[in-house]
Design a protein around this motif. Sequence first.
Motif, short mmCIF file in Angstrom:
data_model
loop_
_atom_site.label_atom_id
_atom_site.label_comp_id
_atom_site.label_asym_id
_atom_site.label_seq_id
_atom_site.Cartn_x
_atom_site.Cartn_y
_atom_site.Cartn_z
N GLU A 166 -7.61 6.33 -11.82
CA GLU A 166 -6.93 5.12 -12.29
C GLU A 166 -5.76 5.09 -11.21
OE1 GLU A 166 -5.95 4.29 -16.48
OE2 GLU A 166 -7.54 5.92 -17.11
N LEU A 167 -5.38 3.70 -11.16
CA LEU A 167 -4.07 3.55 -10.11
C LEU A 167 -3.32 2.39 -10.98
CD1 LEU A 167 -3.04 3.69 -7.17
CD2 LEU A 167 -4.30 1.70 -6.85
N TYR A 168 -1.87 2.80 -10.72
CA TYR A 168 -0.67 1.73 -11.10
C TYR A 168 -0.20 1.52 -9.82
CZ TYR A 168 -1.94 3.45 -15.83
OH TYR A 168 -2.62 3.70 -17.03
N ALA A 169 0.43 0.16 -9.83
CA ALA A 169 1.35 -0.54 -8.93
C ALA A 169 2.31 -1.61 -9.51
CB ALA A 169 0.50 -0.88 -7.79
N ALA A 170 3.53 -1.45 -8.90
CA ALA A 170 4.60 -2.19 -9.29
C ALA A 170 4.52 -3.53 -8.49
CB ALA A 170 5.94 -1.68 -9.01
N VAL A 171 4.65 -4.75 -9.10
CA VAL A 171 4.69 -5.91 -8.31
C VAL A 171 5.79 -6.94 -9.03
CG1 VAL A 171 2.17 -6.18 -8.10
CG2 VAL A 171 3.16 -7.08 -9.94
N PRO A 172 6.52 -7.76 -8.42
CA PRO A 172 7.65 -8.54 -8.91
C PRO A 172 7.33 -8.79 -10.35
CG PRO A 172 7.05 -9.29 -6.56
CD PRO A 172 5.99 -8.57 -7.00
N GLY A 173 8.06 -8.32 -11.18
CA GLY A 173 7.94 -8.77 -12.52
C GLY A 173 6.79 -8.18 -13.42
N GLY A 174 6.27 -7.31 -12.88
CA GLY A 174 4.99 -6.41 -13.68
C GLY A 174 4.47 -5.35 -12.93
N ILE A 175 3.55 -4.89 -13.81
CA ILE A 175 2.65 -3.72 -13.23
C ILE A 175 1.20 -4.15 -13.20
CG2 ILE A 175 1.80 -1.39 -13.86
CD1 ILE A 175 4.66 -0.99 -15.26
N VAL A 176 0.50 -3.63 -12.36
CA VAL A 176 -0.95 -4.18 -12.27
C VAL A 176 -1.70 -2.51 -12.29
CG1 VAL A 176 -1.06 -6.34 -11.31
CG2 VAL A 176 -1.02 -4.20 -9.72
N HIS A 177 -2.90 -2.67 -12.74
CA HIS A 177 -3.58 -1.60 -13.44
C HIS A 177 -4.95 -1.52 -12.63
CE1 HIS A 177 -6.10 0.99 -16.67
NE2 HIS A 177 -5.42 1.91 -15.76
N TRP A 178 -5.55 -0.41 -11.98
CA TRP A 178 -7.18 -0.45 -11.62
C TRP A 178 -7.78 0.71 -12.11
CZ3 TRP A 178 -2.95 -1.98 -8.26
CH2 TRP A 178 -3.33 -3.05 -7.52
N ARG A 179 -8.85 0.67 -12.82
CA ARG A 179 -9.48 1.85 -13.13
C ARG A 179 -11.07 2.02 -12.78
NH1 ARG A 179 -9.50 2.38 -19.37
NH2 ARG A 179 -11.02 4.19 -18.73
N GLN A 180 -11.67 3.04 -12.75
CA GLN A 180 -13.00 3.19 -12.47
C GLN A 180 -13.89 2.99 -13.93
OE1 GLN A 180 -13.17 7.14 -11.00
NE2 GLN A 180 -14.06 6.35 -8.78
N GLU A 181 -14.82 2.06 -13.87
CA GLU A 181 -15.62 1.99 -15.17
C GLU A 181 -16.65 3.19 -15.22
OE1 GLU A 181 -14.88 -0.17 -17.20
OE2 GLU A 181 -13.39 -1.22 -16.07
N LYS A 182 -16.92 3.61 -14.12
CA LYS A 182 -17.73 4.83 -14.20
C LYS A 182 -17.55 5.81 -13.02
CE LYS A 182 -21.79 2.57 -12.02
NZ LYS A 182 -23.37 2.23 -12.02
N ALA A 183 -17.97 6.94 -13.10
CA ALA A 183 -17.77 7.96 -11.92
C ALA A 183 -18.26 7.47 -10.70
CB ALA A 183 -18.37 9.44 -12.13
N GLY A 184 -17.64 7.62 -9.56
CA GLY A 184 -18.10 7.32 -8.26
C GLY A 184 -17.78 5.59 -7.87
N ALA A 185 -17.62 4.90 -8.86
CA ALA A 185 -17.45 3.48 -8.81
C ALA A 185 -16.37 3.03 -8.24
CB ALA A 185 -17.59 2.46 -10.19
#
Length: 338
Positions: A166-185
């Motif tokens: 999973e990955l988190y990043a700050a942007v102006p006024g918020g946070i965005v979140h990425w995640r793998q739906e399955k291993a290797g994806a």
Amino acid sequence: MNGDWFIRGRDGRLSVYLPTDEALLCRAERLPGGPWASAQTVGGNQKLTAVPAVGHGPDCYAHLVSWRPTVAGEAGLVHSTHYRPRLAALDWVPIGHPNKKGDVTGTPAVAVDAQGRAHVFVRNRGRGVSMLAQKEKGGWGPWRDLKGSKVEEDLAAVTGESGRIELYAAVPGGIVHWRQEKAGATPVLAEALETPVRPGTLYALATSPDSTTLFYTDQSGDLCAWRPGGKPAALLSSAGPGRVCAVRCELDGHDCTLIAQRSASGRVAFAAYPTELESAGAWWTESGPQLPADAEVSLAVDEEDRVVAATLSPSTGQLLVTRRKDEPGLALEAWRAV
């Protein structure tokens, strides 16, 4: 360093990574719980630039990523694997640039999945996020654009208990979140949170089989905890201006999350609470001497499952360490220089 620069290796030894103007250094215990060896250069004599990153997988191998100068005005990313603290790390290997070529675009972040594959994330020239991942049978896949917009430089990458990234990043006024739906994806943009986040304060931790928790400081100075799919919770006022670090540990038979931060007074502040139960509250307790302004703090658990805290000052190279005593509560031994 971006990531947990204080880690326990596969052989049980604790080690720290220290960036300098010319190289990345590693110091490690000579044996678990024993004296520390002198610093060794990691990855050879390659000159590095900008802030390095470290990722630590379930296999306890450290994956290190940094920028190196290439031609005038340009740089490229390099990667090294460190299998055991007292062994030499592999030489730095070039892994490219998110925009094929150009100057440094941001501080990289690294996470390692359950199969031991490193995933490297970095802001690209368009201020989105790009990713490069190792293949299961060796080598690297292609650079992938994960999208995003107006992403701040520091990223927080984490491996969940599921082994997915999973990955988190700050942007102006918020946070965005990425995640793998399955291993290797390839991780996908899963959620965005509107919140007044202070850039440079993100720290992510795996806290249950299905969840990771992101800690960040908001513009009012509160330290907040957020798990995607829910609402953020204000845990307590931030002890200082920088980023916290956190570790899961057992305290008096309870699964707890321990947080540490360099406080405004210059000492290390600790707070603990039952994992994922922010409503229980937490409070800071300061410990140790006053530290240089650039000192950072990190947490680990040794092979005896005792919490260990370390502080490191890049300007002085001073490394201080303390361990939890074998008694109830969070009593710590005296801090010692190593």
